[in-house]
Design an enzyme around this catalytic site. Structure first.
Site, PDB file in Angstrom:
ATOM      1  N   LYS A 176       0.842  -1.208   0.000  1.00 45.46           N
ATOM      2  CA  LYS A 176       0.000   0.000   0.000  1.00 45.46           C
ATOM      3  C   LYS A 176       0.868   1.246   0.000  1.00 45.46           C
ATOM      4  O   LYS A 176       0.607   2.210  -0.716  1.00 45.46           O
ATOM      5  CB  LYS A 176      -0.897  -0.056   1.238  1.00 45.46           C
ATOM      6  CG  LYS A 176      -2.081   0.860   1.238  1.00 45.46           C
ATOM      7  CD  LYS A 176      -2.964   0.673   0.036  1.00 45.46           C
ATOM      8  CE  LYS A 176      -4.394   0.452   0.346  1.00 45.46           C
ATOM      9  NZ  LYS A 176      -5.245   0.189  -0.800  1.00 45.46           N
ATOM     10  N   LYS A 218     -12.840   5.936   7.519  1.00 42.52           N
ATOM     11  CA  LYS A 218     -11.398   6.182   7.560  1.00 42.52           C
ATOM     12  C   LYS A 218     -11.084   7.650   7.854  1.00 42.52           C
ATOM     13  O   LYS A 218     -11.753   8.544   7.352  1.00 42.52           O
ATOM     14  CB  LYS A 218     -10.838   5.804   6.197  1.00 42.52           C
ATOM     15  CG  LYS A 218      -9.371   5.907   6.041  1.00 42.52           C
ATOM     16  CD  LYS A 218      -9.052   5.333   4.677  1.00 42.52           C
ATOM     17  CE  LYS A 218      -7.650   5.535   4.271  1.00 42.52           C
ATOM     18  NZ  LYS A 218      -7.436   4.879   2.987  1.00 42.52           N
TER      19      LYS A 218
HETATM   20  N1  LIG Z   1     -12.202   0.936   0.097  1.00 42.18           N
HETATM   21  C1  LIG Z   1     -11.331   1.720  -0.463  1.00 42.18           C
HETATM   22  O1  LIG Z   1     -11.493   2.917  -0.449  1.00 42.18           O
HETATM   23  C2  LIG Z   1     -10.145   1.142  -1.172  1.00 42.18           C
HETATM   24  C3  LIG Z   1      -9.325   2.014  -1.888  1.00 42.18           C
HETATM   25  C4  LIG Z   1      -8.242   1.505  -2.589  1.00 42.18           C
HETATM   26  C5  LIG Z   1      -7.989   0.157  -2.583  1.00 42.18           C
HETATM   27  N2  LIG Z   1      -8.757  -0.683  -1.848  1.00 42.18           N
HETATM   28  C6  LIG Z   1      -8.402  -2.084  -1.847  1.00 42.18           C
HETATM   29  O2  LIG Z   1      -9.535  -2.875  -2.153  1.00 42.18           O
HETATM   30  C7  LIG Z   1      -9.399  -4.128  -1.513  1.00 42.18           C
HETATM   31  C8  LIG Z   1     -10.697  -4.455  -0.767  1.00 42.18           C
HETATM   32  O3  LIG Z   1     -10.953  -3.513   0.245  1.00 42.18           O
HETATM   33  P1  LIG Z   1     -12.121  -3.808   1.291  1.00 42.18           P
HETATM   34  O4  LIG Z   1     -12.223  -2.629   2.181  1.00 42.18           O
HETATM   35  O5  LIG Z   1     -13.320  -4.312   0.597  1.00 42.18           O
HETATM   36  O6  LIG Z   1     -11.452  -5.000   2.125  1.00 42.18           O
HETATM   37  P2  LIG Z   1     -12.191  -6.191   2.908  1.00 42.18           P
HETATM   38  O7  LIG Z   1     -11.153  -6.785   3.788  1.00 42.18           O
HETATM   39  O8  LIG Z   1     -13.450  -5.720   3.525  1.00 42.18           O
HETATM   40  O9  LIG Z   1     -12.589  -7.188   1.729  1.00 42.18           O
HETATM   41  C9  LIG Z   1     -11.675  -8.025   1.108  1.00 42.18           C
HETATM   42  C10 LIG Z   1     -12.331  -9.385   0.911  1.00 42.18           C
HETATM   43  O10 LIG Z   1     -11.432 -10.210   0.194  1.00 42.18           O
HETATM   44  C11 LIG Z   1     -11.586 -11.527   0.679  1.00 42.18           C
HETATM   45  N3  LIG Z   1     -10.430 -12.307   0.237  1.00 42.18           N
HETATM   46  C12 LIG Z   1      -9.181 -12.406   0.776  1.00 42.18           C
HETATM   47  N4  LIG Z   1      -8.413 -13.202   0.018  1.00 42.18           N
HETATM   48  C13 LIG Z   1      -9.178 -13.622  -1.007  1.00 42.18           C
HETATM   49  C14 LIG Z   1      -8.960 -14.466  -2.132  1.00 42.18           C
HETATM   50  N5  LIG Z   1      -7.784 -15.043  -2.332  1.00 42.18           N
HETATM   51  N6  LIG Z   1      -9.984 -14.688  -2.983  1.00 42.18           N
HETATM   52  C15 LIG Z   1     -11.187 -14.106  -2.794  1.00 42.18           C
HETATM   53  N7  LIG Z   1     -11.464 -13.307  -1.748  1.00 42.18           N
HETATM   54  C16 LIG Z   1     -10.471 -13.065  -0.876  1.00 42.18           C
HETATM   55  C17 LIG Z   1     -11.739 -11.350   2.170  1.00 42.18           C
HETATM   56  O11 LIG Z   1     -12.326 -12.474   2.798  1.00 42.18           O
HETATM   57  C18 LIG Z   1     -12.639 -10.117   2.212  1.00 42.18           C
HETATM   58  O12 LIG Z   1     -14.001 -10.469   2.259  1.00 42.18           O
HETATM   59  C19 LIG Z   1      -8.165  -4.042  -0.609  1.00 42.18           C
HETATM   60  O13 LIG Z   1      -7.078  -4.591  -1.292  1.00 42.18           O
HETATM   61  C20 LIG Z   1      -7.981  -2.560  -0.464  1.00 42.18           C
HETATM   62  O14 LIG Z   1      -6.664  -2.178  -0.169  1.00 42.18           O
HETATM   63  C21 LIG Z   1      -9.832  -0.218  -1.153  1.00 42.18           C
END
Ligand SMILES: NC(=O)c1ccc[n+]([C@@H]2O[C@H](COP(=O)([O-])OP(=O)(O)OC[C@H]3O[C@@H](n4cnc5c(N)ncnc54)[C@H](O)[C@@H]3O)[C@@H](O)[C@H]2O)c1
Length: 484
Positions: free
Chosen positions: A330, A372
């Protein structure tokens, strides 16, 4: 229908600036019936995306302590933002929504599905993520949406140890193998057939992974990646497995996570299969703001000397990022863009040593959940050796910034996959290059094709997308301020 666009560009020839005129022809096909398969379907982004599309499809309203709210797509460039297009006869400027200019699919027509290592239905995921108002959750639950996440692959080394409790919906095996690749490809085929789809976008929105250690003979060509999967190579991440399966199925693959999924070999495979990839890391809140602030300070001629960023968040993404290796992924995607923006001004920033100091901290504080906090301090040198310090404090539900971007990514990438272009001298139309670099507005660390210029300044990225859309319809790029 074919549209002709006349392009005028200044070119440096032997130190002289020369105006070059070019003619391009564009054509696109009608929108395709499109589905999106989310890797991380039951996470905060995945569940909030499902709820947002359902709420808009069913035109749901809900009560809050601030009165009634109705479903919308605020924050989506394609649905809510406008482009200045030209002048009316009366000399006023007229604007059009992005979605009014080209033929895009509608967000409510996107069919959703996906995978998750965590077994949870939409009701449970919405409840756990604590993003949406309870009255809205209840109304969505009453729609009885039965879409469940498919079991997924889980390679424990790639995500934080603190995620292991979630792994209760997994395909057996803990490293890359041919069987996993086949299973994911079958899932995509079945999803496509079940919903009678012409286009599928596979989007990674799962838990942030650590970086793969890249090596020659493994990640550099499509053939080598396939061989590495067949021989159970340990430096093939789950996200790369999804990328490979997607492009082999001729789907578009987009990486919303910060890790290094889009390796040269994946681009190679996408090219061979005549499909597209895009990434990395959704550009939602703090980084979007930082790109805009860096651009504002640099383009005003101030010398930005430092950016110090601090976040805390309490969702599962925050928990995973509290682990060092995942945080590093990140940190890198958040940091790389600053140097790129300031480097346009060689007087203020002659070399990398002069680039602003940049520090990023992320802390996990469970009780703030998805809301956040981002605190940033910008210090810039202004006229006559004085300093200007700007501090910002932003509180926002992270997933509700991500969802409109996920929707835009599906809409614009599906459109780009249909768009074809040729210059006056070319005989055949050609598709856009494999890496969808025109999506850079939506990604923190945007990928580009070999030979393309990387540009991280936010409004360049936005104008670029707007101009691609206008020019594809044969419309000229419009500058509202230039009138003689
Ligand atoms: N929310 C934002 O504003 C934002 C911004 C930029 C990037 N991201 C990225 O988006 C991604 C998701 O964010 P989030 O807040 O939904 O996270 P989260 O932890 O709520 O959701 C991620 C999901 O992925 C699942 N997971 C883990 N490994 C997996 C795999 N191998 N196959 C399928 N599913 C799997 C987890 O069980 C979880 O349900 C993260 O990588 C985060 O860094 C989010």
């Amino acid at each position: 229908m074919i549209h002709t666009y006349k392009h005028i560009e200044n070119v440096l020839v032997n130190d002289n600036i020369v105006v070059q005129k070019k003619t391009y022809h564009f054509k696109d096909a009608p929108p395709k019936k499109t589905g999106c398969m989310i890797v991380g379907f039951s996470g905060n982004n995945g569940s909030t995306l499902q709820a947002t599309i359902l709420a808009n499809k069913h035109n749901i309203s809900w009560e809050t302590k601030h009165g009634q709210k109705t479903a919308n797509f605020l924050g989506s460039l394609s649905q809510s933002a406008v482009i200045p297009v030209g002048r009316t006869g009366k000399n006023d400027i007229f604007y059009k929504h992005f979605h009014e200019i080209a033929d895009f699919i509608k967000p409510t027509d996107i069919v959703l599905g996906g995978w998750d290592i965590y077994k949870n239905d939409l009701k449970g995921s919405m409840k756990e993520s604590e993003v949406l108002h309870i009255d809205l959750q209840n109304k969505i639950n009453s729609l009885n949406n039965q879409t469940q996440a498919l079991p997924s692959i889980y390679y424990p080394d790639f995500i934080a140890k603190n995620q292991s409790d979630r792994a209760n919906n997994i395909i057996p095996g803990n490293h890359a193998c041919q069987e996993h690749l086949q299973k994911i490809r079958t899932d995509i085929k079945e999803f496509k057939a079940k919903h009678n789809l012409d286009c599928v976008v596979v989007m990674f929105s799962a838990t942030t992974e650590k970086y793969m250690k890249l090596s020659k003979g493994v990640h550099d060509t499509g053939e080598n990646i396939i061989r590495a999967i067949q021989t159970n190579h340990l430096e093939i991440s789950p996200s790369l497995m999804f990328g490979v399966a997607a492009v082999l199925e001729k789907c578009i693959f987009l990486n919303g996570g910060p890790q290094n999924t889009i390796v040269p070999g994946l681009i190679d495979l996408a090219k061979i299969n005549k499909t597209f990839v895009g990434g990395n890391d959704f550009k939602t809140g703090q980084t979007k703001f930082k790109a805009m602030m860096t651009d504002f300070l640099t383009s005003s001629g101030f010398k930005l000397n430092s950016i110090v960023s601090y976040n805390h968040l309490g969702n599962n993404d925050g928990l995973n990022l509290s682990s060092e290796e995942q945080f590093k992924s990140k940190e890198k995607s958040k940091s790389d863009l600053i140097g790129n923006i300031v480097s346009s001004n060689k007087t203020l920033f002659p070399d990398e040593k002069s680039f602003p100091a940049h520090s990023v901290t992320i802390k996990y504080v469970p009780n703030v959940k998805d809301d956040k906090r981002a605190v940033d301090e910008y210090i810039a040198e202004i006229c006559m050796g004085a300093e200007q310090t700007i501090s910002t404090y932003n509180i926002c539900p992270d997933s509700l910034l991500a969802v409109p971007i996920m929707i835009d990514l599906v809409i614009f990438s599906e459109w780009m996959s249909r768009l074809q272009v040729k210059s006056k001298n070319e005989l055949e139309f050609r598709h856009l290059p494999t890496v969808l670099s025109h999506l850079s507005f939506f990604f923190k660390a945007a990928c580009v094709n070999k030979g393309e210029v990387e540009q991280n300044a936010l409004f360049y990225q936005r104008n670029n997308l707007a101009q691609l859309i206008l020019s594809s319809k044969g419309l000229t790029v419009f500058n509202p301020l230039l009138k003689f």
